[in-house]
Design a protein around this motif. Structure first.
Motif, PDB file in Angstrom:
ATOM      1  N   ASP A 131      -1.279   8.774  51.153  1.00 20.45           N
ATOM      2  CA  ASP A 131      -2.577   8.533  52.049  1.00 20.45           C
ATOM      3  C   ASP A 131      -3.637   8.762  51.047  1.00 20.45           C
ATOM      4  O   ASP A 131      -3.595   9.461  50.064  1.00 20.45           O
ATOM      5  N   ASN A 186     -12.084  -8.477  57.618  1.00 18.36           N
ATOM      6  CA  ASN A 186     -12.766  -7.423  58.062  1.00 18.36           C
ATOM      7  C   ASN A 186     -12.482  -6.205  57.661  1.00 18.36           C
ATOM      8  O   ASN A 186     -12.056  -5.000  58.581  1.00 18.36           O
ATOM      9  N   LYS A 187     -12.552  -6.119  56.275  1.00 14.22           N
ATOM     10  CA  LYS A 187     -12.511  -4.950  55.675  1.00 14.22           C
ATOM     11  C   LYS A 187     -10.969  -4.111  55.947  1.00 14.22           C
ATOM     12  O   LYS A 187     -10.927  -2.866  55.797  1.00 14.22           O
ATOM     13  N   GLN A 188     -10.156  -5.034  55.967  1.00 16.39           N
ATOM     14  CA  GLN A 188      -8.706  -4.761  56.206  1.00 16.39           C
ATOM     15  C   GLN A 188      -7.790  -5.523  55.240  1.00 16.39           C
ATOM     16  O   GLN A 188      -8.287  -6.673  55.059  1.00 16.39           O
ATOM     17  N   THR A 240      -0.515  -3.850  58.275  1.00 11.97           N
ATOM     18  CA  THR A 240      -1.768  -3.646  57.397  1.00 11.97           C
ATOM     19  C   THR A 240      -1.655  -2.734  56.614  1.00 11.97           C
ATOM     20  O   THR A 240      -1.044  -1.507  56.647  1.00 11.97           O
ATOM     21  N   LYS A 265      -6.807   0.045  55.740  1.00 14.58           N
ATOM     22  CA  LYS A 265      -7.700  -0.133  56.808  1.00 14.58           C
ATOM     23  C   LYS A 265      -8.998   0.695  56.809  1.00 14.58           C
ATOM     24  O   LYS A 265      -8.737   2.008  56.345  1.00 14.58           O
ATOM     25  N   ASP A 266     -10.074   0.289  57.587  1.00 18.39           N
ATOM     26  CA  ASP A 266     -11.065   1.346  58.015  1.00 18.39           C
ATOM     27  C   ASP A 266     -11.671   1.942  56.754  1.00 18.39           C
ATOM     28  O   ASP A 266     -11.727   3.089  56.615  1.00 18.39           O
ATOM     29  N   LYS A 267     -11.781   1.215  55.574  1.00 23.17           N
ATOM     30  CA  LYS A 267     -12.297   1.593  54.352  1.00 23.17           C
ATOM     31  C   LYS A 267     -13.501   0.898  54.209  1.00 23.17           C
ATOM     32  O   LYS A 267     -13.846  -0.224  53.878  1.00 23.17           O
ATOM     33  N   LYS A 268     -14.663   1.980  53.808  1.00 27.87           N
ATOM     34  CA  LYS A 268     -16.065   1.180  53.642  1.00 27.87           C
ATOM     35  C   LYS A 268     -15.984   0.558  52.058  1.00 27.87           C
ATOM     36  O   LYS A 268     -16.904  -0.462  51.755  1.00 27.87           O
ATOM     37  N   ASP A 281     -13.022   4.982  49.048  1.00 30.87           N
ATOM     38  CA  ASP A 281     -14.116   5.962  49.514  1.00 30.87           C
ATOM     39  C   ASP A 281     -14.034   7.334  49.116  1.00 30.87           C
ATOM     40  O   ASP A 281     -13.990   8.358  49.738  1.00 30.87           O
TER      41      ASP A 281
END
Length: 575
Positions: free
Chosen positions: A28, A516-518, A531, A534-537, A563
Protein backbone atom coordinates in the motif's frame (compact mmCIF):
# COMPACT_ATOMS: atom_id res chain seq x y z
CA UNK A 1 -27.77 -31.42 -17.26
CA UNK A 2 -28.74 -28.27 -19.09
CA UNK A 3 -28.70 -26.39 -15.82
CA UNK A 4 -25.18 -27.70 -15.11
CA UNK A 5 -23.93 -26.60 -18.56
CA UNK A 6 -25.41 -23.15 -18.02
CA UNK A 7 -23.65 -22.92 -14.67
CA UNK A 8 -20.32 -23.89 -16.27
CA UNK A 9 -20.73 -21.20 -18.93
CA UNK A 10 -21.58 -18.63 -16.29
CA UNK A 11 -18.56 -19.58 -14.22
CA UNK A 12 -16.27 -19.42 -17.26
CA UNK A 13 -17.62 -15.98 -18.10
CA UNK A 14 -17.09 -14.83 -14.53
CA UNK A 15 -13.50 -16.13 -14.51
CA UNK A 16 -12.78 -14.40 -17.82
CA UNK A 17 -14.30 -11.15 -16.65
CA UNK A 18 -12.44 -11.23 -13.37
CA UNK A 19 -9.32 -13.00 -14.55
CA UNK A 20 -5.99 -12.81 -12.85
CA UNK A 21 -4.38 -9.43 -13.36
CA UNK A 22 -0.73 -9.14 -14.33
CA UNK A 23 -0.61 -6.01 -12.14
CA UNK A 24 -1.06 -6.07 -8.37
CA UNK A 25 -0.72 -3.41 -5.68
CA UNK A 26 1.37 -5.58 -3.34
CA UNK A 27 2.38 -2.80 -0.93
CA UNK A 28 0.00 0.00 0.00
CA UNK A 29 0.97 3.64 -0.52
CA UNK A 30 1.69 4.43 3.11
CA UNK A 31 5.47 4.65 3.56
CA UNK A 32 7.65 7.75 3.76
CA UNK A 33 10.40 6.06 1.75
CA UNK A 34 10.90 2.66 0.16
CA UNK A 35 13.75 0.81 -1.56
CA UNK A 36 14.08 -2.66 -3.04
CA UNK A 37 16.34 -5.18 -1.33
CA UNK A 38 15.56 -7.83 -3.94
CA UNK A 39 12.48 -8.77 -5.97
CA UNK A 40 10.67 -9.94 -2.83
CA UNK A 41 11.80 -7.88 0.17
CA UNK A 42 11.70 -4.09 0.49
CA UNK A 43 13.11 -1.69 3.06
CA UNK A 44 10.53 0.87 4.20
CA UNK A 45 10.70 4.03 6.29
CA UNK A 46 7.98 5.06 8.71
CA UNK A 47 8.17 7.75 11.40
CA UNK A 48 11.86 8.24 10.69
CA UNK A 49 12.85 4.58 11.20
CA UNK A 50 13.42 1.68 8.80
CA UNK A 51 12.12 -1.87 8.64
CA UNK A 52 11.49 -4.60 6.06
CA UNK A 53 8.31 -5.75 4.38
CA UNK A 54 7.31 -8.55 2.04
CA UNK A 55 4.23 -7.49 0.12
CA UNK A 56 2.04 -5.89 2.78
CA UNK A 57 3.49 -8.07 5.55
CA UNK A 58 5.93 -6.49 8.02
CA UNK A 59 8.80 -8.93 8.59
CA UNK A 60 11.03 -6.54 10.56
CA UNK A 61 9.33 -3.57 12.26
CA UNK A 62 10.51 -0.04 11.52
CA UNK A 63 13.02 0.34 14.36
CA UNK A 64 16.40 0.92 12.69
CA UNK A 65 18.19 4.14 11.87
CA UNK A 66 18.85 2.79 8.36
CA UNK A 67 18.73 -0.41 6.34
CA UNK A 68 22.02 -0.66 4.47
CA UNK A 69 22.28 -3.93 2.53
CA UNK A 70 20.61 -7.28 2.11
CA UNK A 71 22.03 -10.64 1.03
CA UNK A 72 21.73 -14.32 1.94
CA UNK A 73 18.48 -13.38 3.72
CA UNK A 74 20.51 -11.30 6.18
CA UNK A 75 19.98 -7.57 6.53
CA UNK A 76 22.67 -5.07 7.45
CA UNK A 77 21.16 -2.32 9.60
CA UNK A 78 22.67 0.89 10.97
CA UNK A 79 22.39 2.22 14.49
CA UNK A 80 24.44 5.18 15.76
CA UNK A 81 26.58 5.07 12.62
CA UNK A 82 27.62 1.42 13.10
CA UNK A 83 26.53 -1.68 11.18
CA UNK A 84 24.88 -4.74 12.70
CA UNK A 85 23.14 -7.78 11.23
CA UNK A 86 19.82 -9.57 11.64
CA UNK A 87 18.14 -12.41 9.77
CA UNK A 88 14.98 -11.85 7.79
CA UNK A 89 12.88 -12.79 10.82
CA UNK A 90 14.46 -10.01 12.84
CA UNK A 91 16.69 -12.28 14.97
CA UNK A 92 19.89 -10.47 15.92
CA UNK A 93 23.10 -11.93 14.45
CA UNK A 94 25.62 -9.22 15.36
CA UNK A 95 25.34 -6.03 17.38
CA UNK A 96 25.93 -2.75 15.46
CA UNK A 97 29.69 -2.52 15.92
CA UNK A 98 31.22 -2.50 12.43
CA UNK A 99 32.26 0.56 10.44
CA UNK A 100 29.97 1.64 7.64
CA UNK A 101 32.75 3.13 5.50
CA UNK A 102 36.48 2.46 5.52
CA UNK A 103 39.08 4.81 4.08
CA UNK A 104 42.12 2.77 3.13
CA UNK A 105 44.22 2.06 0.05
CA UNK A 106 43.51 -1.10 -1.89
CA UNK A 107 43.10 -1.87 -5.57
CA UNK A 108 39.89 -3.89 -5.35
CA UNK A 109 36.34 -2.77 -4.71
CA UNK A 110 35.22 -5.40 -2.25
CA UNK A 111 31.80 -4.55 -0.84
CA UNK A 112 31.64 -4.20 2.93
CA UNK A 113 28.82 -5.41 5.17
CA UNK A 114 27.06 -7.51 2.52
CA UNK A 115 26.44 -11.21 3.07
CA UNK A 116 26.97 -13.46 0.05
CA UNK A 117 27.88 -17.14 -0.19
CA UNK A 118 27.57 -17.48 3.58
CA UNK A 119 29.77 -14.65 4.88
CA UNK A 120 30.33 -10.91 4.87
CA UNK A 121 33.45 -8.74 4.88
CA UNK A 122 33.30 -6.31 7.83
CA UNK A 123 35.73 -3.92 9.51
CA UNK A 124 35.83 -3.50 13.30
CA UNK A 125 38.12 -0.46 13.34
CA UNK A 126 41.31 -2.51 13.52
CA UNK A 127 41.10 -5.22 10.88
CA UNK A 128 38.85 -6.91 8.36
CA UNK A 129 36.85 -9.92 9.46
CA UNK A 130 35.16 -12.63 7.44
CA UNK A 131 31.92 -12.80 9.40
CA UNK A 132 29.81 -15.96 9.35
CA UNK A 133 26.04 -16.23 9.73
CA UNK A 134 26.51 -17.00 13.42
CA UNK A 135 28.03 -13.54 13.92
CA UNK A 136 31.54 -14.92 14.52
CA UNK A 137 34.78 -14.68 12.54
CA UNK A 138 35.21 -17.61 10.17
CA UNK A 139 39.04 -17.61 10.20
CA UNK A 140 41.65 -17.75 12.92
CA UNK A 141 43.23 -14.61 14.37
CA UNK A 142 46.59 -15.17 12.63
CA UNK A 143 44.91 -14.92 9.21
CA UNK A 144 44.35 -11.45 7.80
CA UNK A 145 41.49 -10.95 5.34
CA UNK A 146 42.28 -8.36 2.66
CA UNK A 147 39.24 -8.49 0.39
CA UNK A 148 36.22 -10.59 -0.46
CA UNK A 149 33.96 -10.59 -3.51
CA UNK A 150 31.39 -13.29 -4.14
CA UNK A 151 32.88 -16.63 -3.18
CA UNK A 152 36.55 -15.59 -3.23
CA UNK A 153 38.59 -13.85 -0.54
CA UNK A 154 42.24 -12.78 -0.53
CA UNK A 155 44.03 -13.55 2.72
CA UNK A 156 47.50 -13.12 4.18
CA UNK A 157 49.36 -15.02 6.87
CA UNK A 158 53.03 -14.91 7.83
CA UNK A 159 53.57 -12.31 5.11
CA UNK A 160 52.37 -14.57 2.26
CA UNK A 161 49.15 -14.30 0.23
CA UNK A 162 46.56 -16.88 -0.78
CA UNK A 163 42.91 -17.34 -1.81
CA UNK A 164 40.08 -18.85 0.22
CA UNK A 165 36.37 -19.29 -0.41
CA UNK A 166 33.65 -17.37 1.43
CA UNK A 167 33.43 -20.04 4.16
CA UNK A 168 37.16 -19.89 4.93
CA UNK A 169 38.25 -22.99 3.02
CA UNK A 170 41.69 -22.42 1.43
CA UNK A 171 41.71 -22.38 -2.37
CA UNK A 172 45.50 -21.92 -2.47
CA UNK A 173 48.27 -22.06 0.05
CA UNK A 174 49.54 -18.74 1.36
CA UNK A 175 52.69 -18.84 -0.80
CA UNK A 176 52.52 -15.78 -3.05
CA UNK A 177 54.30 -12.47 -2.59
CA UNK A 178 51.07 -10.65 -3.46
CA UNK A 179 47.63 -11.28 -4.96
CA UNK A 180 45.37 -8.64 -6.46
CA UNK A 181 42.08 -8.96 -8.36
CA UNK A 182 42.05 -8.39 -12.11
CA UNK A 183 38.35 -9.23 -12.52
CA UNK A 184 37.00 -9.84 -9.03
CA UNK A 185 35.59 -13.28 -8.28
CA UNK A 186 36.88 -14.45 -11.66
CA UNK A 187 40.58 -13.76 -12.27
CA UNK A 188 43.44 -12.77 -9.96
CA UNK A 189 47.06 -11.79 -10.60
CA UNK A 190 49.78 -13.02 -8.27
CA UNK A 191 53.46 -12.14 -7.83
CA UNK A 192 56.07 -14.87 -7.95
CA UNK A 193 59.84 -14.88 -8.42
CA UNK A 194 61.67 -15.92 -11.60
CA UNK A 195 65.43 -15.49 -12.09
CA UNK A 196 65.46 -13.29 -9.01
CA UNK A 197 62.80 -10.93 -10.41
CA UNK A 198 59.27 -10.30 -9.17
CA UNK A 199 56.87 -11.26 -11.99
CA UNK A 200 53.10 -11.69 -12.42
CA UNK A 201 50.98 -14.75 -13.20
CA UNK A 202 47.25 -15.56 -13.10
CA UNK A 203 44.91 -17.60 -10.88
CA UNK A 204 41.20 -18.10 -11.37
CA UNK A 205 38.63 -17.71 -8.58
CA UNK A 206 39.00 -21.39 -7.70
CA UNK A 207 42.70 -20.90 -7.07
CA UNK A 208 43.68 -22.80 -10.22
CA UNK A 209 46.83 -21.71 -12.04
CA UNK A 210 46.00 -20.06 -15.39
CA UNK A 211 49.48 -18.72 -16.18
CA UNK A 212 52.83 -19.10 -14.47
CA UNK A 213 54.61 -15.94 -13.35
CA UNK A 214 56.35 -14.48 -16.41
CA UNK A 215 55.11 -10.91 -16.78
CA UNK A 216 56.42 -7.51 -15.69
CA UNK A 217 52.94 -6.03 -15.47
CA UNK A 218 49.29 -6.76 -16.29
CA UNK A 219 46.55 -4.41 -17.49
CA UNK A 220 42.79 -4.86 -17.76
CA UNK A 221 41.29 -3.37 -20.93
CA UNK A 222 37.73 -3.21 -22.22
CA UNK A 223 36.58 -3.47 -25.83
CA UNK A 224 32.87 -3.25 -26.44
CA UNK A 225 31.24 -5.60 -23.95
CA UNK A 226 34.32 -7.82 -23.51
CA UNK A 227 37.25 -7.67 -21.10
CA UNK A 228 40.82 -8.56 -21.98
CA UNK A 229 44.05 -8.68 -19.98
CA UNK A 230 47.26 -7.45 -21.50
CA UNK A 231 50.45 -8.93 -20.01
CA UNK A 232 53.91 -7.42 -20.56
CA UNK A 233 57.07 -9.53 -20.90
CA UNK A 234 60.51 -8.19 -19.84
CA UNK A 235 61.52 -8.47 -23.52
CA UNK A 236 59.00 -5.74 -24.44
CA UNK A 237 56.52 -8.12 -26.06
CA UNK A 238 52.86 -8.35 -25.02
CA UNK A 239 50.51 -11.31 -24.53
CA UNK A 240 46.72 -11.12 -24.49
CA UNK A 241 44.37 -13.12 -22.23
CA UNK A 242 40.59 -13.32 -22.04
CA UNK A 243 38.62 -12.56 -18.88
CA UNK A 244 38.91 -16.18 -17.73
CA UNK A 245 42.69 -16.19 -17.98
CA UNK A 246 42.85 -18.20 -21.21
CA UNK A 247 45.61 -16.99 -23.50
CA UNK A 248 44.35 -15.51 -26.75
CA UNK A 249 47.65 -14.40 -28.22
CA UNK A 250 51.24 -15.31 -27.50
CA UNK A 251 53.75 -12.47 -26.86
CA UNK A 252 55.00 -12.01 -30.43
CA UNK A 253 54.57 -8.26 -30.91
CA UNK A 254 55.46 -5.09 -29.06
CA UNK A 255 51.78 -4.12 -28.86
CA UNK A 256 48.70 -6.34 -29.16
CA UNK A 257 45.21 -4.81 -28.85
CA UNK A 258 41.73 -6.34 -29.26
CA UNK A 259 39.41 -4.87 -31.86
CA UNK A 260 35.61 -4.79 -31.90
CA UNK A 261 35.86 -7.95 -34.03
CA UNK A 262 36.83 -11.00 -31.86
CA UNK A 263 38.63 -12.65 -34.78
CA UNK A 264 41.08 -9.80 -35.35
CA UNK A 265 43.72 -8.01 -33.28
CA UNK A 266 45.66 -4.80 -33.83
CA UNK A 267 49.41 -5.27 -33.68
CA UNK A 268 52.26 -2.74 -33.59
CA UNK A 269 55.95 -3.27 -34.24
CA UNK A 270 58.51 -0.44 -34.36
CA UNK A 271 55.73 2.13 -34.54
CA UNK A 272 53.99 0.52 -37.53
CA UNK A 273 50.58 -1.11 -37.34
CA UNK A 274 48.96 -4.20 -38.80
CA UNK A 275 46.20 -6.78 -38.26
CA UNK A 276 46.54 -10.40 -37.18
CA UNK A 277 43.80 -12.97 -36.75
CA UNK A 278 42.95 -15.16 -33.80
CA UNK A 279 44.16 -17.99 -36.05
CA UNK A 280 47.62 -16.28 -36.18
CA UNK A 281 47.15 -15.41 -39.86
CA UNK A 282 48.85 -12.10 -40.64
CA UNK A 283 46.19 -10.19 -42.59
CA UNK A 284 47.95 -6.83 -42.71
CA UNK A 285 51.71 -6.63 -42.04
CA UNK A 286 53.03 -4.04 -39.57
CA UNK A 287 53.85 -1.49 -42.25
CA UNK A 288 51.23 1.26 -41.85
CA UNK A 289 50.53 4.36 -39.76
CA UNK A 290 46.90 3.35 -39.23
CA UNK A 291 44.78 0.26 -39.94
CA UNK A 292 41.00 -0.16 -39.65
CA UNK A 293 38.59 -3.05 -40.21
CA UNK A 294 35.52 -2.54 -42.40
CA UNK A 295 32.68 -4.78 -43.61
CA UNK A 296 30.57 -4.78 -46.74
CA UNK A 297 27.87 -7.36 -46.22
CA UNK A 298 29.72 -10.56 -45.37
CA UNK A 299 33.02 -9.33 -46.86
CA UNK A 300 35.74 -7.98 -44.57
CA UNK A 301 38.25 -5.35 -45.71
CA UNK A 302 41.14 -3.52 -44.16
CA UNK A 303 41.83 0.17 -44.72
CA UNK A 304 45.47 1.02 -44.11
CA UNK A 305 46.98 4.50 -44.29
CA UNK A 306 50.50 5.78 -44.87
CA UNK A 307 51.35 9.46 -45.25
CA UNK A 308 47.79 10.42 -46.21
CA UNK A 309 47.28 7.60 -48.74
CA UNK A 310 44.54 5.03 -48.04
CA UNK A 311 45.01 1.42 -49.14
CA UNK A 312 42.10 -1.02 -49.36
CA UNK A 313 43.29 -4.58 -48.74
CA UNK A 314 41.39 -7.85 -48.79
CA UNK A 315 41.94 -10.75 -46.40
CA UNK A 316 44.65 -12.15 -48.69
CA UNK A 317 46.63 -8.93 -48.20
CA UNK A 318 46.00 -8.02 -51.84
CA UNK A 319 45.67 -4.37 -52.80
CA UNK A 320 42.15 -3.69 -54.12
CA UNK A 321 42.42 0.07 -54.45
CA UNK A 322 44.26 3.09 -53.11
CA UNK A 323 43.24 6.70 -52.72
CA UNK A 324 45.12 9.85 -51.72
CA UNK A 325 42.76 10.89 -48.92
CA UNK A 326 40.39 9.46 -46.32
CA UNK A 327 37.91 6.64 -46.94
CA UNK A 328 34.74 7.12 -44.89
CA UNK A 329 32.92 3.88 -45.68
CA UNK A 330 32.26 1.13 -48.19
CA UNK A 331 29.18 0.84 -50.37
CA UNK A 332 29.67 -2.32 -52.45
CA UNK A 333 32.26 -4.83 -53.58
CA UNK A 334 32.74 -7.22 -56.48
CA UNK A 335 35.77 -9.13 -57.71
CA UNK A 336 37.10 -6.26 -59.79
CA UNK A 337 35.50 -3.20 -58.22
CA UNK A 338 34.99 -1.59 -54.81
CA UNK A 339 32.82 1.50 -54.35
CA UNK A 340 33.45 3.70 -51.34
CA UNK A 341 32.71 7.11 -49.84
CA UNK A 342 35.81 9.29 -49.79
CA UNK A 343 36.62 12.85 -48.85
CA UNK A 344 39.02 15.23 -50.52
CA UNK A 345 39.95 18.32 -48.51
CA UNK A 346 36.80 17.80 -46.37
CA UNK A 347 34.51 17.49 -49.40
CA UNK A 348 32.71 14.17 -49.86
CA UNK A 349 32.05 12.06 -52.92
CA UNK A 350 31.73 8.45 -54.08
CA UNK A 351 34.57 6.66 -55.91
CA UNK A 352 34.83 3.39 -57.78
CA UNK A 353 38.19 1.65 -57.89
CA UNK A 354 37.47 0.74 -61.50
CA UNK A 355 35.62 3.78 -62.85
CA UNK A 356 36.94 6.66 -60.73
CA UNK A 357 34.61 9.30 -59.28
CA UNK A 358 30.92 8.33 -59.55
CA UNK A 359 29.92 11.38 -57.52
CA UNK A 360 32.56 14.15 -57.53
CA UNK A 361 33.90 15.26 -54.10
CA UNK A 362 32.12 18.56 -53.77
CA UNK A 363 29.58 17.87 -51.00
CA UNK A 364 29.86 19.14 -47.44
CA UNK A 365 28.51 16.03 -45.72
CA UNK A 366 27.60 12.42 -46.51
CA UNK A 367 24.93 11.15 -44.09
CA UNK A 368 24.53 7.57 -45.29
CA UNK A 369 22.89 5.26 -47.80
CA UNK A 370 19.32 4.13 -48.34
CA UNK A 371 19.26 1.46 -51.05
CA UNK A 372 21.47 2.89 -53.87
CA UNK A 373 20.93 6.50 -52.85
CA UNK A 374 23.52 8.42 -50.87
CA UNK A 375 22.28 11.35 -48.77
CA UNK A 376 24.45 14.44 -49.28
CA UNK A 377 24.54 18.05 -48.19
CA UNK A 378 25.37 20.68 -50.79
CA UNK A 379 25.97 23.92 -48.92
CA UNK A 380 23.02 24.22 -46.52
CA UNK A 381 20.65 22.03 -48.52
CA UNK A 382 20.12 18.27 -48.45
CA UNK A 383 19.37 15.93 -51.33
CA UNK A 384 20.25 12.49 -52.67
CA UNK A 385 22.08 10.97 -55.63
CA UNK A 386 22.34 7.47 -57.00
CA UNK A 387 25.60 5.76 -57.91
CA UNK A 388 25.25 6.90 -61.52
CA UNK A 389 25.67 10.45 -60.31
CA UNK A 390 22.02 11.29 -60.99
CA UNK A 391 20.08 13.49 -58.57
CA UNK A 392 17.23 11.44 -57.11
CA UNK A 393 16.11 14.03 -54.55
CA UNK A 394 16.79 17.68 -55.41
CA UNK A 395 19.07 19.66 -53.11
CA UNK A 396 16.44 21.99 -51.69
CA UNK A 397 15.69 20.65 -48.20
CA UNK A 398 16.89 22.22 -44.96
CA UNK A 399 16.28 19.15 -42.82
CA UNK A 400 16.78 15.41 -43.19
CA UNK A 401 16.27 12.41 -40.91
CA UNK A 402 17.35 8.83 -41.54
CA UNK A 403 15.92 5.88 -39.61
CA UNK A 404 18.21 3.84 -37.39
CA UNK A 405 17.81 0.72 -39.53
CA UNK A 406 18.19 2.63 -42.81
CA UNK A 407 14.65 1.70 -43.85
CA UNK A 408 13.96 5.25 -45.01
CA UNK A 409 15.25 8.81 -45.15
CA UNK A 410 12.94 11.80 -45.06
CA UNK A 411 13.63 15.24 -46.57
CA UNK A 412 11.55 18.19 -45.35
CA UNK A 413 11.51 21.95 -44.66
CA UNK A 414 12.12 22.64 -48.35
CA UNK A 415 10.67 24.69 -51.18
CA UNK A 416 8.19 22.08 -52.34
CA UNK A 417 6.60 18.94 -50.98
CA UNK A 418 8.47 16.77 -48.51
CA UNK A 419 9.84 13.38 -49.62
CA UNK A 420 10.23 10.01 -47.93
CA UNK A 421 12.76 7.78 -49.73
CA UNK A 422 12.47 4.14 -48.64
CA UNK A 423 14.78 1.12 -48.97
CA UNK A 424 13.03 0.10 -52.21
CA UNK A 425 14.16 3.40 -53.76
CA UNK A 426 10.51 4.56 -53.80
CA UNK A 427 9.95 8.28 -53.37
CA UNK A 428 6.79 9.08 -51.43
CA UNK A 429 5.69 12.69 -51.51
CA UNK A 430 3.80 14.38 -48.68
CA UNK A 431 2.94 18.02 -47.85
CA UNK A 432 5.52 20.68 -47.10
CA UNK A 433 6.20 20.67 -43.36
CA UNK A 434 8.86 22.17 -41.13
CA UNK A 435 8.44 19.74 -38.25
CA UNK A 436 7.88 16.00 -38.01
CA UNK A 437 8.61 13.05 -35.75
CA UNK A 438 10.65 10.13 -37.11
CA UNK A 439 10.18 6.65 -35.63
CA UNK A 440 11.50 3.22 -36.53
CA UNK A 441 8.91 2.35 -39.17
CA UNK A 442 7.06 5.60 -39.81
CA UNK A 443 7.03 9.37 -39.59
CA UNK A 444 4.30 11.52 -38.12
CA UNK A 445 3.39 15.07 -39.09
CA UNK A 446 0.53 17.54 -38.81
CA UNK A 447 -0.80 19.42 -41.83
CA UNK A 448 -3.83 21.71 -41.74
CA UNK A 449 -4.70 20.44 -38.25
CA UNK A 450 -4.79 16.87 -39.49
CA UNK A 451 -2.32 14.33 -38.09
CA UNK A 452 -0.88 11.80 -40.52
CA UNK A 453 1.27 8.78 -39.90
CA UNK A 454 3.25 7.80 -43.00
CA UNK A 455 4.86 4.36 -42.98
CA UNK A 456 8.12 3.56 -44.78
CA UNK A 457 6.34 1.24 -47.21
CA UNK A 458 3.98 4.07 -48.21
CA UNK A 459 0.89 3.25 -46.16
CA UNK A 460 -0.81 6.32 -44.72
CA UNK A 461 -2.81 6.66 -41.55
CA UNK A 462 -4.56 9.98 -41.97
CA UNK A 463 -6.99 10.62 -39.16
CA UNK A 464 -9.45 13.08 -37.74
CA UNK A 465 -8.18 12.23 -34.28
CA UNK A 466 -6.69 14.85 -32.00
CA UNK A 467 -3.72 12.61 -31.24
CA UNK A 468 -2.34 9.23 -32.30
CA UNK A 469 -0.70 6.92 -29.78
CA UNK A 470 1.17 3.69 -30.34
CA UNK A 471 0.30 0.59 -32.34
CA UNK A 472 0.77 -2.99 -31.16
CA UNK A 473 -0.59 -6.21 -32.64
CA UNK A 474 -2.90 -4.31 -35.00
CA UNK A 475 -4.48 -2.18 -32.23
CA UNK A 476 -3.90 1.57 -32.33
CA UNK A 477 -4.53 4.01 -29.48
CA UNK A 478 -6.06 7.35 -30.51
CA UNK A 479 -7.56 10.42 -28.90
CA UNK A 480 -10.77 12.10 -30.01
CA UNK A 481 -13.04 14.69 -28.39
CA UNK A 482 -14.26 12.16 -25.82
CA UNK A 483 -10.80 10.95 -24.79
CA UNK A 484 -8.44 8.06 -25.57
CA UNK A 485 -9.75 4.83 -27.08
CA UNK A 486 -8.74 1.87 -29.25
CA UNK A 487 -9.22 1.36 -33.00
CA UNK A 488 -8.27 -1.24 -35.58
CA UNK A 489 -4.98 -0.01 -37.06
CA UNK A 490 -5.85 -1.23 -40.57
CA UNK A 491 -9.52 -0.23 -40.90
CA UNK A 492 -9.45 2.64 -38.38
CA UNK A 493 -12.77 1.40 -37.06
CA UNK A 494 -13.38 1.69 -33.30
CA UNK A 495 -12.95 -1.49 -31.26
CA UNK A 496 -14.95 -0.10 -28.34
CA UNK A 497 -17.20 2.83 -27.51
CA UNK A 498 -15.39 3.32 -24.18
CA UNK A 499 -13.08 6.30 -23.67
CA UNK A 500 -10.40 7.00 -21.09
CA UNK A 501 -8.15 9.79 -19.87
CA UNK A 502 -5.04 7.75 -20.77
CA UNK A 503 -4.42 4.29 -22.22
CA UNK A 504 -1.58 1.83 -22.79
CA UNK A 505 -1.00 -0.95 -25.30
CA UNK A 506 -2.24 -4.46 -24.58
CA UNK A 507 0.38 -6.87 -23.21
CA UNK A 508 -0.59 -10.50 -22.58
CA UNK A 509 -4.21 -9.49 -23.28
CA UNK A 510 -4.29 -6.72 -20.67
CA UNK A 511 -3.89 -2.94 -20.73
CA UNK A 512 -3.73 -0.10 -18.24
CA UNK A 513 -6.19 2.77 -18.53
CA UNK A 514 -6.81 5.88 -16.45
CA UNK A 515 -10.31 7.22 -15.89
CA UNK A 516 -11.68 9.53 -13.20
CA UNK A 517 -8.31 9.55 -11.39
CA UNK A 518 -8.31 5.76 -11.16
CA UNK A 519 -5.94 3.34 -12.89
CA UNK A 520 -7.77 0.26 -14.16
CA UNK A 521 -6.63 -3.02 -15.68
CA UNK A 522 -8.79 -4.09 -18.63
CA UNK A 523 -8.86 -7.13 -20.91
CA UNK A 524 -9.16 -7.20 -24.72
CA UNK A 525 -12.93 -7.18 -24.44
CA UNK A 526 -12.55 -3.84 -22.59
CA UNK A 527 -13.91 -5.37 -19.43
CA UNK A 528 -12.45 -4.09 -16.15
CA UNK A 529 -10.38 -6.78 -14.41
CA UNK A 530 -9.80 -4.67 -11.32
CA UNK A 531 -8.86 -1.21 -10.05
CA UNK A 532 -5.12 -0.92 -9.55
CA UNK A 533 -4.86 2.60 -8.06
CA UNK A 534 -7.72 4.77 -6.86
CA UNK A 535 -8.51 7.90 -4.91
CA UNK A 536 -5.15 9.55 -5.56
CA UNK A 537 -4.75 13.26 -6.20
CA UNK A 538 -1.37 12.85 -7.85
CA UNK A 539 -1.40 12.67 -11.65
CA UNK A 540 -1.12 9.02 -12.66
CA UNK A 541 0.39 9.62 -16.12
CA UNK A 542 3.93 9.16 -14.75
CA UNK A 543 2.85 6.04 -12.87
CA UNK A 544 1.51 4.52 -16.10
CA UNK A 545 4.70 5.46 -17.97
CA UNK A 546 6.85 3.76 -15.32
CA UNK A 547 4.68 0.64 -15.40
CA UNK A 548 4.83 0.44 -19.19
CA UNK A 549 8.62 0.82 -19.12
CA UNK A 550 8.86 -1.90 -16.47
CA UNK A 551 6.80 -4.30 -18.60
CA UNK A 552 8.98 -3.54 -21.66
CA UNK A 553 12.10 -4.29 -19.60
CA UNK A 554 10.58 -7.44 -18.10
CA UNK A 555 10.80 -6.11 -14.54
CA UNK A 556 8.77 -7.76 -11.82
CA UNK A 557 7.92 -4.66 -9.77
CA UNK A 558 7.75 -0.86 -9.76
CA UNK A 559 8.13 1.46 -6.78
CA UNK A 560 5.71 4.38 -7.10
CA UNK A 561 5.15 7.57 -5.14
CA UNK A 562 1.53 8.68 -4.91
CA UNK A 563 0.34 11.65 -2.83
CA UNK A 564 3.70 11.77 -1.06
CA UNK A 565 3.71 8.10 0.01
CA UNK A 566 5.45 5.07 -1.50
CA UNK A 567 4.10 1.67 -2.50
CA UNK A 568 4.97 -1.28 -4.73
CA UNK A 569 3.14 -2.68 -7.74
CA UNK A 570 4.21 -6.16 -8.78
CA UNK A 571 4.03 -7.32 -12.39
CA UNK A 572 3.43 -10.88 -13.56
CA UNK A 573 4.74 -10.53 -17.09
CA UNK A 574 4.78 -14.31 -17.76
CA UNK A 575 1.06 -14.84 -18.27
Amino acid sequence: MKQFNFLCVALCFFCTLHGQSMYKLSTDFKYDSLKALDNEYFAVKENGLWGIIKGNEIVIPCKYEQIDNFGDNIVAFIQNGRVGFADINGNLIAEPQYLLEVNYNRSDKSPLNVFSNGSALVYNGEKFILLGKDGKSIVEDNIEILSKVGNTAIYRTNGAYGLMDALGNPLTEAKYLQIQPVIEDRLYAYIGVRDGLRVWGFLNSKGEMKSHAYFDDVQLINKGDKFYIKAYLPTGKQALFDENGEILFQPLYQVIEPTLYPSYFNITEDGKRGIIGADYVLYVPTAYDQVQIANVGTDTFFVAMNEGVSFILNKKNQLIAHYEGNISGFISYSDDNVIFVADSFLSYGVMSSRDGWLIPPKYYEALGMVEDNIILRNGKKWGAMNLKGEITVPFEYEKVKISDKRTYVVFYAGKNNSILLNDKAEKISFPKVKKLFAFDKYIEYTYKKETTRLYAEGKELRTKFLDIGTEKDGILTVKDKEGWTYIDAKTQKPLTDKHYDRVSNFVNGQALVIKNKQMLVIDKNFNEIHTLIKDKKTSMDMAMLMLNMAVARDKSYVILRMDGKYGVITINNKQ
